[in-house]
Design a protein around this motif. Structure first.
Motif, short mmCIF file in Angstrom:
data_model
loop_
_atom_site.label_atom_id
_atom_site.label_comp_id
_atom_site.label_asym_id
_atom_site.label_seq_id
_atom_site.Cartn_x
_atom_site.Cartn_y
_atom_site.Cartn_z
N LYS A 47 -5.83 2.24 -12.26
CA LYS A 47 -5.87 3.44 -11.40
C LYS A 47 -6.02 3.05 -9.94
N ARG A 48 -6.90 2.09 -9.68
CA ARG A 48 -7.10 1.64 -8.29
C ARG A 48 -5.83 1.02 -7.73
N ILE A 49 -5.13 0.26 -8.56
CA ILE A 49 -3.88 -0.36 -8.11
C ILE A 49 -2.85 0.72 -7.79
N HIS A 50 -2.78 1.76 -8.61
CA HIS A 50 -1.83 2.84 -8.32
C HIS A 50 -2.18 3.53 -7.00
N GLN A 51 -3.46 3.74 -6.75
CA GLN A 51 -3.87 4.33 -5.47
C GLN A 51 -3.49 3.40 -4.32
N TYR A 52 -3.69 2.13 -4.52
CA TYR A 52 -3.35 1.13 -3.50
C TYR A 52 -1.85 1.12 -3.24
N LYS A 53 -1.07 1.21 -4.32
CA LYS A 53 0.39 1.26 -4.16
C LYS A 53 0.81 2.49 -3.38
N GLU A 54 0.17 3.62 -3.65
CA GLU A 54 0.50 4.85 -2.92
C GLU A 54 0.19 4.69 -1.43
N GLN A 152 -1.73 -8.88 -1.67
CA GLN A 152 -2.97 -8.42 -2.31
C GLN A 152 -2.67 -7.70 -3.61
N LEU A 153 -1.62 -6.87 -3.62
CA LEU A 153 -1.23 -6.17 -4.84
C LEU A 153 -0.82 -7.16 -5.94
N GLN A 154 -0.09 -8.18 -5.57
CA GLN A 154 0.31 -9.18 -6.55
C GLN A 154 -0.92 -9.87 -7.14
N ASN A 155 -1.89 -10.17 -6.31
CA ASN A 155 -3.12 -10.80 -6.80
C ASN A 155 -3.86 -9.88 -7.76
N LEU A 156 -3.91 -8.59 -7.44
CA LEU A 156 -4.58 -7.64 -8.31
C LEU A 156 -3.86 -7.51 -9.65
N LEU A 157 -2.54 -7.52 -9.62
CA LEU A 157 -1.78 -7.45 -10.87
C LEU A 157 -2.01 -8.69 -11.73
N ARG A 158 -2.09 -9.84 -11.08
CA ARG A 158 -2.39 -11.08 -11.83
C ARG A 158 -3.79 -11.00 -12.44
#
Length: 186
Positions: A47-54, A152-158
């Motif tokens: 959920k946090r990653i989706h918010q970050y992507k938005e 940063q998003l790539q790191n979070l996905l990893r």
């Protein structure tokens, strides 16, 4: 007597608290509970990653908006340069017509009109060029910022993938340990 009753109720409270704590410890060693805990953590991080992507998407939209504004402004600057150069050419024609007589040139209404137009176009052009420079700086800042956020998003996905694999490993280890304990108890 009241102290004894107070100690009795306190002891009952400790007993209940101890049993609840013991039940919690027993439940927390259950593979199903551990798996559910990992699933909850993964869901929250997703959920946090989706918010970050938005948020990054909104930044990209702002960058695109500034790029289109810069494009429009660049077209206006090109048009103003043509108008300014045209006014300068008209002024040169007037000067050529009087063959360098400065006094007659200064009194000519067409020359005064072209001079005023040239000054107006020049000042407007300077303002627009300054605005273009500001927009270019903003766009470069957005590009740098967006690049950092993408990393940063790539790191979070990893990290989420790591947690998913860790979940399976932990549950498997718990089940193996339970089986080994049961075998050794036999």
């Amino acid at each position: 007597m009241f102290r004894a009753i107070g100690r009795y109720f306190r002891a009952l409270g400790y007993l209940v608290t101890g049993r609840i704590d013991e039940a919690r410890r027993t439940l927390s060693t259950s593979p199903a509970v551990v798996q559910a805990t990992y699933d909850r953590v993964i869901e929250e991080k997703t959920k946090r990653i989706h918010q970050y992507k938005e948020a990054v998407g909104a930044m990209i939209a702002q960058e695109e908006k500034k790029k289109s504004a810069l494009k429009t402004l660049t077209e206006e600057v090109t048009h103003l340069r043509k108008l300014r150069d045209g006014a300068a050419a008209m002024a040169r024609k007037v000067v050529d017509r009087y063959q360098g007589d400065a006094e007659k040139v200064r009194q000519d209404p067409e020359y005064l009109k072209t001079q005023a137009a040239f000054k107006d176009f020049s000042s407007t052009l300077a303002e627009k060029e300054a605005r273009c420079a500001e927009l270019e700086e903003d766009i470069n800042a957005f590009a740098t910022n967006i690049g950092q956020h993408k990393v940063q998003l790539q790191n979070l996905l990893r990290e989420i993938e790591k947690i998913r694999t860790e979940k399976h490993e932990t549950v498997a280890e718990m089940l193996t340990a339970r089986e080994e304990r049961e075998i050794s108890d036999m």
